[in-house]
Design an enzyme around this catalytic site. Structure first.
Site, PDB file in Angstrom:
ATOM      1  N   ASN A  23       0.894  -1.279  -0.047  1.00 37.54           N
ATOM      2  CA  ASN A  23      -0.005   0.078   0.025  1.00 37.54           C
ATOM      3  C   ASN A  23       0.908   1.291  -0.067  1.00 37.54           C
ATOM      4  O   ASN A  23       0.222   2.426  -0.030  1.00 37.54           O
ATOM      5  CB  ASN A  23      -1.013  -0.029   1.237  1.00 37.54           C
ATOM      6  CG  ASN A  23      -2.154  -1.228   0.922  1.00 37.54           C
ATOM      7  OD1 ASN A  23      -2.282  -1.387   0.092  1.00 37.54           O
ATOM      8  ND2 ASN A  23      -2.836  -1.164   1.980  1.00 37.54           N
ATOM      9  N   ARG A 101      -8.626  -0.980  -7.577  1.00 35.75           N
ATOM     10  CA  ARG A 101      -8.998   0.600  -7.120  1.00 35.75           C
ATOM     11  C   ARG A 101      -8.029   1.396  -6.907  1.00 35.75           C
ATOM     12  O   ARG A 101      -8.387   2.586  -7.347  1.00 35.75           O
ATOM     13  CB  ARG A 101      -9.757   0.405  -5.837  1.00 35.75           C
ATOM     14  CG  ARG A 101     -11.144  -0.678  -5.701  1.00 35.75           C
ATOM     15  CD  ARG A 101     -11.774  -0.567  -4.438  1.00 35.75           C
ATOM     16  NE  ARG A 101     -12.241   0.861  -4.293  1.00 35.75           N
ATOM     17  CZ  ARG A 101     -13.328   1.087  -4.591  1.00 35.75           C
ATOM     18  NH1 ARG A 101     -14.220   0.230  -5.229  1.00 35.75           N
ATOM     19  NH2 ARG A 101     -13.814   2.471  -4.558  1.00 35.75           N
ATOM     20  N   ARG A 130     -17.263   2.133  -0.777  1.00 43.69           N
ATOM     21  CA  ARG A 130     -16.123   2.676  -1.140  1.00 43.69           C
ATOM     22  C   ARG A 130     -16.245   3.750  -2.190  1.00 43.69           C
ATOM     23  O   ARG A 130     -15.709   3.765  -3.442  1.00 43.69           O
ATOM     24  CB  ARG A 130     -14.750   1.617  -1.670  1.00 43.69           C
ATOM     25  CG  ARG A 130     -14.646   0.540  -0.320  1.00 43.69           C
ATOM     26  CD  ARG A 130     -13.613  -0.168  -0.841  1.00 43.69           C
ATOM     27  NE  ARG A 130     -12.235   0.284  -0.553  1.00 43.69           N
ATOM     28  CZ  ARG A 130     -11.230  -0.397  -1.131  1.00 43.69           C
ATOM     29  NH1 ARG A 130     -11.080  -1.520  -1.586  1.00 43.69           N
ATOM     30  NH2 ARG A 130      -9.861   0.165  -0.820  1.00 43.69           N
ATOM     31  N   SER A 173      -9.410   9.450   5.052  1.00 45.87           N
ATOM     32  CA  SER A 173      -9.329   8.692   3.776  1.00 45.87           C
ATOM     33  C   SER A 173      -7.843   8.655   3.274  1.00 45.87           C
ATOM     34  O   SER A 173      -7.191   9.845   2.945  1.00 45.87           O
ATOM     35  CB  SER A 173     -10.189   9.102   2.702  1.00 45.87           C
ATOM     36  OG  SER A 173      -9.730   8.518   1.276  1.00 45.87           O
ATOM     37  N   ASP A 316      -7.019  -3.474   8.024  1.00 45.37           N
ATOM     38  CA  ASP A 316      -6.318  -4.589   7.281  1.00 45.37           C
ATOM     39  C   ASP A 316      -5.749  -5.728   7.947  1.00 45.37           C
ATOM     40  O   ASP A 316      -5.402  -6.558   7.573  1.00 45.37           O
ATOM     41  CB  ASP A 316      -5.250  -3.992   6.260  1.00 45.37           C
ATOM     42  CG  ASP A 316      -5.755  -3.155   5.275  1.00 45.37           C
ATOM     43  OD1 ASP A 316      -6.917  -3.087   4.821  1.00 45.37           O
ATOM     44  OD2 ASP A 316      -4.965  -2.098   4.605  1.00 45.37           O
ATOM     45  N   ILE A 338     -14.444   0.923   9.827  1.00 43.06           N
ATOM     46  CA  ILE A 338     -13.887   1.492   8.541  1.00 43.06           C
ATOM     47  C   ILE A 338     -14.729   1.098   7.401  1.00 43.06           C
ATOM     48  O   ILE A 338     -15.171   1.998   6.479  1.00 43.06           O
ATOM     49  CB  ILE A 338     -12.290   1.357   8.233  1.00 43.06           C
ATOM     50  CG1 ILE A 338     -11.467   1.678   9.577  1.00 43.06           C
ATOM     51  CG2 ILE A 338     -11.896   2.009   6.886  1.00 43.06           C
ATOM     52  CD1 ILE A 338     -11.458   3.067   9.933  1.00 43.06           C
ATOM     53  N   ARG A 408      -2.068 -10.976  -4.693  1.00 44.96           N
ATOM     54  CA  ARG A 408      -2.217  -9.645  -4.820  1.00 44.96           C
ATOM     55  C   ARG A 408      -1.345  -8.738  -3.850  1.00 44.96           C
ATOM     56  O   ARG A 408      -1.097  -7.683  -3.983  1.00 44.96           O
ATOM     57  CB  ARG A 408      -3.689  -9.021  -4.756  1.00 44.96           C
ATOM     58  CG  ARG A 408      -4.629  -9.441  -5.676  1.00 44.96           C
ATOM     59  CD  ARG A 408      -5.982  -9.000  -5.890  1.00 44.96           C
ATOM     60  NE  ARG A 408      -5.946  -7.466  -5.993  1.00 44.96           N
ATOM     61  CZ  ARG A 408      -6.823  -6.593  -6.105  1.00 44.96           C
ATOM     62  NH1 ARG A 408      -7.904  -7.086  -6.356  1.00 44.96           N
ATOM     63  NH2 ARG A 408      -6.649  -5.543  -6.492  1.00 44.96           N
TER      64      ARG A 408
HETATM   65  C1  EPZ Z   1      -6.724   2.154   1.415  1.00 47.13           C
HETATM   66  O1  EPZ Z   1      -7.840   1.874   1.066  1.00 47.13           O
HETATM   67  C2  EPZ Z   1      -6.100   0.902   1.593  1.00 47.13           C
HETATM   68  N1  EPZ Z   1      -5.681   0.558   0.188  1.00 47.13           N
HETATM   69  C3  EPZ Z   1      -6.795  -0.371   2.132  1.00 47.13           C
HETATM   70  O2  EPZ Z   1      -6.062  -1.587   2.030  1.00 47.13           O
HETATM   71  C4  EPZ Z   1      -6.946   0.017   3.583  1.00 47.13           C
HETATM   72  O3  EPZ Z   1      -8.090  -1.095   4.123  1.00 47.13           O
HETATM   73  C5  EPZ Z   1      -8.064   1.379   3.667  1.00 47.13           C
HETATM   74  O4  EPZ Z   1      -7.051   2.333   3.137  1.00 47.13           O
HETATM   75  C6  EPZ Z   1      -8.050   1.708   5.096  1.00 47.13           C
HETATM   76  O5  EPZ Z   1      -6.827   1.801   5.608  1.00 47.13           O
HETATM   77  C7  EPZ Z   1      -4.329   0.846  -0.374  1.00 47.13           C
HETATM   78  O6  EPZ Z   1      -3.872   1.644   0.371  1.00 47.13           O
HETATM   79  C8  EPZ Z   1      -3.989   0.633  -1.766  1.00 47.13           C
HETATM   80  P1  EPZ Z   1     -10.026   4.942   2.416  1.00 47.13           P
HETATM   81  P2  EPZ Z   1      -8.700   3.339   0.572  1.00 47.13           P
HETATM   82  O7  EPZ Z   1     -10.198   5.889   1.375  1.00 47.13           O
HETATM   83  O8  EPZ Z   1      -7.709   4.537   0.419  1.00 47.13           O
HETATM   84  C9  EPZ Z   1     -14.461   6.024   3.229  1.00 47.13           C
HETATM   85  C10 EPZ Z   1      -6.025  -3.752   1.548  1.00 47.13           C
HETATM   86  O9  EPZ Z   1      -6.511  -5.065   2.015  1.00 47.13           O
HETATM   87  N2  EPZ Z   1     -14.466   6.904   1.839  1.00 47.13           N
HETATM   88  O10 EPZ Z   1      -8.990   5.169   3.511  1.00 47.13           O
HETATM   89  O11 EPZ Z   1      -9.501   3.050  -0.572  1.00 47.13           O
HETATM   90  C11 EPZ Z   1     -14.326   4.559   2.651  1.00 47.13           C
HETATM   91  O12 EPZ Z   1     -15.628   4.004   1.993  1.00 47.13           O
HETATM   92  C12 EPZ Z   1      -6.827  -2.591   1.287  1.00 47.13           C
HETATM   93  O13 EPZ Z   1      -4.642  -3.792   1.189  1.00 47.13           O
HETATM   94  C13 EPZ Z   1     -15.364   7.584   1.487  1.00 47.13           C
HETATM   95  O14 EPZ Z   1     -16.457   7.885   2.171  1.00 47.13           O
HETATM   96  O15 EPZ Z   1      -9.476   3.535   1.947  1.00 47.13           O
HETATM   97  C14 EPZ Z   1     -14.141   4.020   3.997  1.00 47.13           C
HETATM   98  O16 EPZ Z   1     -15.003   3.629   4.917  1.00 47.13           O
HETATM   99  C15 EPZ Z   1      -8.126  -2.837   1.409  1.00 47.13           C
HETATM  100  N3  EPZ Z   1     -15.232   8.619   0.286  1.00 47.13           N
HETATM  101  C16 EPZ Z   1     -13.084   5.015   4.772  1.00 47.13           C
HETATM  102  O17 EPZ Z   1     -13.570   6.237   3.920  1.00 47.13           O
HETATM  103  C17 EPZ Z   1     -13.956   8.632  -0.326  1.00 47.13           C
HETATM  104  O18 EPZ Z   1     -14.053   9.357  -1.227  1.00 47.13           O
HETATM  105  C18 EPZ Z   1     -11.756   4.882   4.562  1.00 47.13           C
HETATM  106  O19 EPZ Z   1     -11.345   4.396   3.197  1.00 47.13           O
HETATM  107  C19 EPZ Z   1     -12.916   7.791   0.123  1.00 47.13           C
HETATM  108  C20 EPZ Z   1     -13.254   6.862   1.136  1.00 47.13           C
END
Ligand code: EPZ
Length: 430
Positions: A23, A101, A130, A173, A316, A338, A408
């Site tokens: 990540n 994504r 997401r 986020s 995670d 989350i 992955r």
């Molecule tokens: C990152 O995803 C990671 N992916 C995820 O890891 C990880 O679970 C997540 O952060 C949380 O730590 C990578 O780094 C590639 P977020 P990301 O935006 O950035 C909401 C793994 O298994 N949200 O921090 O997509 C969202 O729905 C993966 O390695 C909005 O509402 O996560 C969630 O509830 C899976 N609007 C929360 O925020 C937005 O525009 C946190 O998501 C964006 C996010």
């Protein structure tokens, strides 16, 4: 499709080298779009997601080269050179973004450097809805004009380029922070990102951007102050150690019992999870070369945790923690705050004999004395590895299907575990 076969009941003993963080590697690769020069990344894990993103970036015009022979026996990760001298395409098509994504994150860098980008909305996901509203909110604050058209986000920067501004995220986020941070590095003037994600992978990207010539204050805090530059240069950067891989192996050792040094792991990146393990009765020694995890015959104490953005307990590691608690001496409670649908492993863990009750965002795990191997499958990466952990402690044989999820995000998982005494092998599809 390949499967993983595990015969449970072996203690883990030895050393496991920790890879570079997936990540961090993914957004670092995307940061190469910000400069005409070469960005060299060391310690890049050899993962399906890294290879796929390299292909996606090539579509935009990013050349990449890998040092030496790929996939060799080295545990040092690969050294990649990414060069985006000329960006030939500012569109990221649905076929690509729907497969990964994180590739949506190209939108910020493309917009900042080229003044426009057309990136597919990522669509559904196994762990939750997401949305990308926070990404768009941040880019709009920098002056981007954004419309959604036929499943695509079509973004245009003002004539003279993006303009620095204050971006206050209503929710933390990781992705939106990466996106806006990268865009701000090439915007005019100052951008202040408030309520920024503090995940170490964000800090790693920020450190790399600084090497590329960006001016960023507050790295590691929830307020990032970025002075935009008209252009960035090439740099050499080493990908930070994978804290999720570290936590996963720590939990595997805690589950089976044994004594393993996680070489190259950084305790400061996962203190919360390590302290939870200590509460369970696991011995955690923070060493110079990594982290030593030990558990003797004593049973595990149950715990209550909830997932939170960094520095809280990471989502995670939630599935892995649940597998660990399956044989604790009492009832543990895990609340997922989350992602709303990140419990797909529960029904599969139940197939191995885990006793888990789900109530909304909360799972109660009643420890049992024995798990029994079975065929299982999962719909995402961390869920799959939780099944591996449960399989390592189950009696008899477990086969984990849909191994592509593991590929992955975990480099040489079965090799790292079998070297420490686990009976685990990959069964190639016939
Ligand atoms: C990152 O995803 C990671 N992916 C995820 O890891 C990880 O679970 C997540 O952060 C949380 O730590 C990578 O780094 C590639 P977020 P990301 O935006 O950035 C909401 C793994 O298994 N949200 O921090 O997509 C969202 O729905 C993966 O390695 C909005 O509402 O996560 C969630 O509830 C899976 N609007 C929360 O925020 C937005 O525009 C946190 O998501 C964006 C996010």
């Amino acid at each position: 499709m390949d499967r993983i076969r595990i015969v449970g009941g072996h203690k883990l003993k030895g050393t496991i080298p920790i890879s570079g963080a997936k990540n961090a590697a993914l957004p670092l690769m995307i940061a190469s779009l910000l400069t005409r020069d070469t960005l060299t990344l060391k310690n890049v894990p050899n993962l399906a997601d890294v290879n796929l993103l390299a292909r996606i970036l090539r579509n935009h015009g990013v050349d990449h080269m890998v040092d030496g022979k790929r996939g060799g026996p080295s545990h040092q990760g690969e050294t990649y050179h990414f060069t985006a001298r000329d960006i030939v395409d500012t569109t990221a098509p649905y076929e690509m973004v729907s497969r990964m994504r994180a590739s949506f994150w190209v939108i910020g860098p493309l917009l900042a450097r080229m003044g426009q980008a057309k990136v597919s909305l990522p669509g559904g996901c196994a762990i939750g809805t997401r949305p990308v509203d926070l990404h768009l909110q941040g880019l709009k604050a920098l002056g981007a004009d954004i419309v959604i058209d036929a499943g695509y986000v079509v973004a245009k920067a003002p004539k003279g380029g993006l303009i620095g501004n204050r971006v206050t995220f209503p929710k933390v986020s990781v992705g939106a922070t990466h996106n806006v941070l990268m865009a701000a590095a090439l915007a005019k003037g100052e951008t202040v990102i408030e309520n920024a994600a503090r995940e170490p992978e964000v800090g790693d990207v920020a450190d790399c951007l600084v090497k590329m010539g960006a001016k960023i204050e507050g790295i590691g805090s929830s307020t990032l102050r970025v002075q935009g530059r008209t252009q960035l240069e090439g740099a050499v950067h080493t990908v930070v150690a994978d804290r999720i891989e570290t936590g996963t192996f720590a939990m595997a050792v805690a589950a089976t019992g044994g004594d393993v040094v996680l070489e190259g792991a950084r305790a400061d990146l996962l203190e919360n999870a390590l302290q939870v393990l200590e509460k369970c009765g696991v011995t955690v020694t923070r060493q110079e070369n990594g982290i030593r995890i030990q558990r003797n015959g004593a049973g595990l104490e149950p715990v209550s945790i909830e997932t939170q953005p960094f520095p809280g307990f990471p989502t995670d590691l939630q599935a892995q923690m649940m597998a660990l608690m399956a044989k604790a001496k009492g009832t543990s409670v895990i609340r997922e705050t989350i992602f709303e649908n990140r419990f797909m492993h529960v029904q599969e863990l139940a197939r191995l004999g885990c006793d888990i009750q789900l109530n909304g965002d909360t799972a109660s795990i009643r420890g049992v004395t024995m798990l029994k191997g079975a065929p299982v499958m999962a719909t995402d990466l961390r869920a799959s590895v939780s099944l591996v952990i449960a399989g390592l402690t189950a009696e008899g044989e477990t086969t984990v299907n849909r191994v592509y999820h593991l590929d992955r995000g975990f480099e040489r998982l079965e090799e790292k575990l079998s070297r420490c005494g686990a009976e685990i092998e990959r069964l190639a599809s016939g």
